[in-house]
Design a protein around this motif. Structure first.
Motif, PDB file in Angstrom:
ATOM      1  N   PRO A  54      18.343 -14.163  -1.612  1.00 50.06           N
ATOM      2  CA  PRO A  54      18.049 -15.602  -1.775  1.00 50.06           C
ATOM      3  C   PRO A  54      19.211 -16.523  -1.437  1.00 50.06           C
ATOM      4  N   TRP A  55      20.429 -16.205  -1.881  1.00 50.15           N
ATOM      5  CA  TRP A  55      21.562 -17.101  -1.618  1.00 50.15           C
ATOM      6  C   TRP A  55      21.977 -17.071  -0.153  1.00 50.15           C
ATOM      7  N   LEU A  56      21.826 -15.927   0.479  1.00 46.40           N
ATOM      8  CA  LEU A  56      22.117 -15.837   1.912  1.00 46.40           C
ATOM      9  C   LEU A  56      21.079 -16.638   2.712  1.00 46.40           C
ATOM     10  N   GLN A  57      19.838 -16.600   2.256  1.00 50.76           N
ATOM     11  CA  GLN A  57      18.794 -17.378   2.909  1.00 50.76           C
ATOM     12  C   GLN A  57      19.066 -18.882   2.773  1.00 50.76           C
ATOM     13  N   VAL A  58      19.506 -19.297   1.578  1.00 51.29           N
ATOM     14  CA  VAL A  58      19.849 -20.708   1.363  1.00 51.29           C
ATOM     15  C   VAL A  58      20.996 -21.115   2.282  1.00 51.29           C
ATOM     16  N   PHE A  59      22.008 -20.247   2.403  1.00 55.57           N
ATOM     17  CA  PHE A  59      23.147 -20.530   3.285  1.00 55.57           C
ATOM     18  C   PHE A  59      22.697 -20.639   4.735  1.00 55.57           C
ATOM     19  N   ARG A  60      21.812 -19.734   5.160  1.00 53.89           N
ATOM     20  CA  ARG A  60      21.256 -19.784   6.531  1.00 53.89           C
ATOM     21  C   ARG A  60      20.639 -21.154   6.813  1.00 53.89           C
ATOM     22  N   GLY A  61      19.773 -21.597   5.891  1.00 52.61           N
ATOM     23  CA  GLY A  61      19.096 -22.874   6.083  1.00 52.61           C
ATOM     24  C   GLY A  61      20.075 -24.034   6.160  1.00 52.61           C
ATOM     25  N   ALA A  62      21.091 -24.009   5.289  1.00 57.43           N
ATOM     26  CA  ALA A  62      22.107 -25.064   5.302  1.00 57.43           C
ATOM     27  C   ALA A  62      22.919 -25.037   6.592  1.00 57.43           C
ATOM     28  N   LEU A  63      23.248 -23.835   7.049  1.00 57.56           N
ATOM     29  CA  LEU A  63      24.039 -23.683   8.274  1.00 57.56           C
ATOM     30  C   LEU A  63      23.301 -24.255   9.479  1.00 57.56           C
ATOM     31  N   LEU A  64      21.982 -24.032   9.537  1.00 60.43           N
ATOM     32  CA  LEU A  64      21.209 -24.544  10.669  1.00 60.43           C
ATOM     33  C   LEU A  64      21.189 -26.069  10.677  1.00 60.43           C
ATOM     34  N   VAL A  65      21.081 -26.685   9.505  1.00 61.24           N
ATOM     35  CA  VAL A  65      21.106 -28.151   9.427  1.00 61.24           C
ATOM     36  C   VAL A  65      22.426 -28.696   9.972  1.00 61.24           C
ATOM     37  N   VAL A  66      23.524 -28.105   9.552  1.00 60.06           N
ATOM     38  CA  VAL A  66      24.838 -28.571  10.014  1.00 60.06           C
ATOM     39  C   VAL A  66      24.962 -28.359  11.519  1.00 60.06           C
ATOM     40  N   GLU A  67      24.475 -27.205  12.009  1.00 59.62           N
ATOM     41  CA  GLU A  67      24.536 -26.913  13.452  1.00 59.62           C
ATOM     42  C   GLU A  67      23.759 -27.945  14.255  1.00 59.62           C
ATOM     43  N   ILE A  68      22.564 -28.317  13.776  1.00 61.28           N
ATOM     44  CA  ILE A  68      21.749 -29.304  14.486  1.00 61.28           C
ATOM     45  C   ILE A  68      22.464 -30.651  14.525  1.00 61.28           C
ATOM     46  N   ASN A  69      23.072 -31.053  13.394  1.00 55.56           N
ATOM     47  CA  ASN A  69      23.843 -32.301  13.374  1.00 55.56           C
ATOM     48  C   ASN A  69      24.967 -32.271  14.403  1.00 55.56           C
ATOM     49  N   VAL A  70      25.675 -31.153  14.468  1.00 53.80           N
ATOM     50  CA  VAL A  70      26.795 -31.013  15.409  1.00 53.80           C
ATOM     51  C   VAL A  70      26.299 -31.077  16.850  1.00 53.80           C
ATOM     52  N   MET A  71      25.171 -30.397  17.134  1.00 52.34           N
ATOM     53  CA  MET A  71      24.656 -30.361  18.503  1.00 52.34           C
ATOM     54  C   MET A  71      24.146 -31.732  18.947  1.00 52.34           C
ATOM     55  N   VAL A  72      23.450 -32.448  18.067  1.00 54.74           N
ATOM     56  CA  VAL A  72      22.976 -33.790  18.427  1.00 54.74           C
ATOM     57  C   VAL A  72      24.163 -34.726  18.664  1.00 54.74           C
ATOM     58  N   LEU A  73      25.226 -34.535  17.874  1.00 59.80           N
ATOM     59  CA  LEU A  73      26.455 -35.296  18.090  1.00 59.80           C
ATOM     60  C   LEU A  73      27.024 -35.013  19.484  1.00 59.80           C
TER      61      LEU A  73
END
Length: 289
Positions: free
Chosen positions: A71-90
């Motif tokens: 569960p905690w690794l899954q939560v981290f995965r989801g958070a990591l993807l959000v940050v990655e998308i922000n970085v890529m759109v930037l």
């Protein structure tokens, strides 16, 4: 299990890359007018609603989807993807679609390079050679000694590294969780993080831009639905090479719609990255066979 249909899978992957390229173009437009994190937050609201709808219609509903061995690794995965998308759109805002996607195309090579330390997989000398060739391609695109190097060029490279880690963690949790569970956590933990970040940057949007935002949300849902269908009807190794078409589609949008330019070093470097990536995919398929 659904019957395998490689030809249909390939066409679905082509459609997926086209839809995701459209999503990137709309993201670039909106992020040029509004804060990137606000744009990603609204996009995730719709995405999370889509995820919950899909999970709720499957056997066992939301409770079954939320059952995870990690569960905690899954939560981290989801958070990591959000940050990655922000970085890529930037990256789209500062560098444009052409150069951002040219550098981001290195992420499969990063997956191959990190699969040893993260997953304990063996990477032979042929794939290490391909990885090295690919990163020479990245250096050619960035042109650090050519007088035109911009520190912004590091943004899509950071996004590629984060997405590679996300992909590796997705493979890791697949050892104990279903794809439905991973999809559920991607949306649910993602929307919490996206809202926690983006809520600080809220500003009113114009009517036409709300229409663009609606289209952005629809392309996001459509792209993820198509991606799910791709892997339902075809093996990943057969369709993955066609994912590189997103580079072609997004670059075309950048050139035609946003008036970006195509420099020779970007074309040459991107060609090296794609060739190296296709080779690593081929070697992985050979080893699986």
């Amino acid at each position: 299990m659904a019957q395998q249909n490689t030809r249909l899978g390939i066409w679905l992957m082509v459609a997926t890359t086209f839809v995701f390229a459209l999503q990137d173009g709309i993201s670039r437009h909106l992020a040029g007018e509004y804060n990137v994190m606000m744009v990603v937050m609204i996009r995730y609201w719709f995405f999370a609603a889509f995820v919950l709808t899909v999970a709720g219609r499957k056997a066992g509903g939301l409770r079954a989807a939320a059952q995870s061995a990690f569960p905690w690794l899954q939560v981290f995965r989801g958070a990591l993807l959000v940050v990655e998308i922000n970085v890529m759109v930037l990256a789209f805002v500062f560098l444009g679609l052409v150069e951002s996607h040219a550098v981001f195309a290195a992420y499969p090579l990063l997956v191959a390079a990190l699969s040893g330390p993260v997953l304990g997989e063996h990477v032979g000398w042929r794939r290490w050679t391909a990885i090295a060739v690919g990163f020479v391609g990245v250096i050619i695109i960035l042109q650090p000694s050519g007088g035109v190097f911009s520190p912004y060029a590091a943004i899509p490279l950071l996004a590629a590294l984060m997405f590679a880690l996300y992909a590796l963690l997705t493979r890791y949790v697949a050892r104990g969780d279903s794809s439905a569970t991973s999809f559920f956590y991607t949306g649910v933990s993602g929307v919490v993080v996206a809202t926690a970040i983006g809520g600080w940057f809220w500003v009113p949007m114009t009517g036409p831009d709300w229409a663009w935002m609606g289209l952005l949300c629809l392309t996001g849902a459509a792209g993820h639905y198509l991606m799910i269908r791709v892997y339902e009807v075809a093996e990943a190794s057969a369709v993955q090479p066609f994912a590189y078409l997103q580079l072609v589609f997004a670059s075309t949008l950048g050139l035609v719609v946003f008036g970006e330019t195509l420099r020779w070093n970007v074309v040459f470097g991107a060609g090296m990255i794609v060739a190296a990536g296709l080779f690593t995919l081929w070697r992985a398929r050979q080893k699986e066979g």
